[in-house]
Design a protein around this motif. Structure first.
Motif, PDB file in Angstrom:
ATOM      1  N   SER A  99     -65.957 -59.283  36.638  1.00 59.28           N
ATOM      2  CA  SER A  99     -67.228 -58.712  36.612  1.00 59.28           C
ATOM      3  C   SER A  99     -68.492 -59.412  35.740  1.00 59.28           C
ATOM      4  O   SER A  99     -69.678 -59.617  36.406  1.00 59.28           O
ATOM      5  N   GLU A 100     -68.163 -60.126  34.672  1.00 61.56           N
ATOM      6  CA  GLU A 100     -68.735 -60.950  33.740  1.00 61.56           C
ATOM      7  C   GLU A 100     -69.383 -62.173  34.972  1.00 61.56           C
ATOM      8  O   GLU A 100     -70.215 -62.483  34.852  1.00 61.56           O
TER       9      GLU A 100
ATOM     10  N   ASN B  20     -69.220 -62.552  38.036  1.00 68.93           N
ATOM     11  CA  ASN B  20     -70.170 -62.001  39.096  1.00 68.93           C
ATOM     12  C   ASN B  20     -71.651 -61.585  38.693  1.00 68.93           C
ATOM     13  O   ASN B  20     -72.399 -62.414  39.259  1.00 68.93           O
ATOM     14  N   GLN B  21     -71.715 -61.258  37.320  1.00 65.96           N
ATOM     15  CA  GLN B  21     -73.035 -60.948  36.881  1.00 65.96           C
ATOM     16  C   GLN B  21     -73.653 -62.343  36.809  1.00 65.96           C
ATOM     17  O   GLN B  21     -74.877 -62.604  36.925  1.00 65.96           O
TER      18      GLN B  21
ATOM     19  N   SER C  23     -64.044 -61.232  32.354  1.00 65.45           N
ATOM     20  CA  SER C  23     -63.583 -60.678  33.192  1.00 65.45           C
ATOM     21  C   SER C  23     -64.229 -61.041  34.547  1.00 65.45           C
ATOM     22  O   SER C  23     -65.189 -61.588  34.468  1.00 65.45           O
TER      23      SER C  23
END
Length: 70
Positions: A53-54, A56-57, A51
């Protein structure tokens, strides 16, 4: 007199349709086999869905933490 036509010859149309069907069937089987592979030690990892978000993290938030520690 031969008229020019944009449609392919019947032999070529059949060949193209068979090629299309075989490529679709082959790709669908390839995708199914990719999902059923078991984990192997020291093997090249298969692609998996990650994803946003992963991502980005992993990249942005980890870099932000490095800058805030200094």
């Amino acid at each position: 007199m031969v008229e020019n036509s944009p449609s392919p010859l019947p032999e070529r149309a059949i060949y193209g349709f068979v090629l299309f069907l075989s490529s679709q069937f082959g790709f669908n089987n390839y995708a199914k086999n990719q999902q059923q592979k078991k984990y192997q030690e020291e093997a090249i990892p298969a692609l998996r869905d990650i994803s946003i978000s992963e991502v980005n993290q992993m990249f942005f938030l980890a870099a932000k933490e490095l800058y805030t520690k200094n």
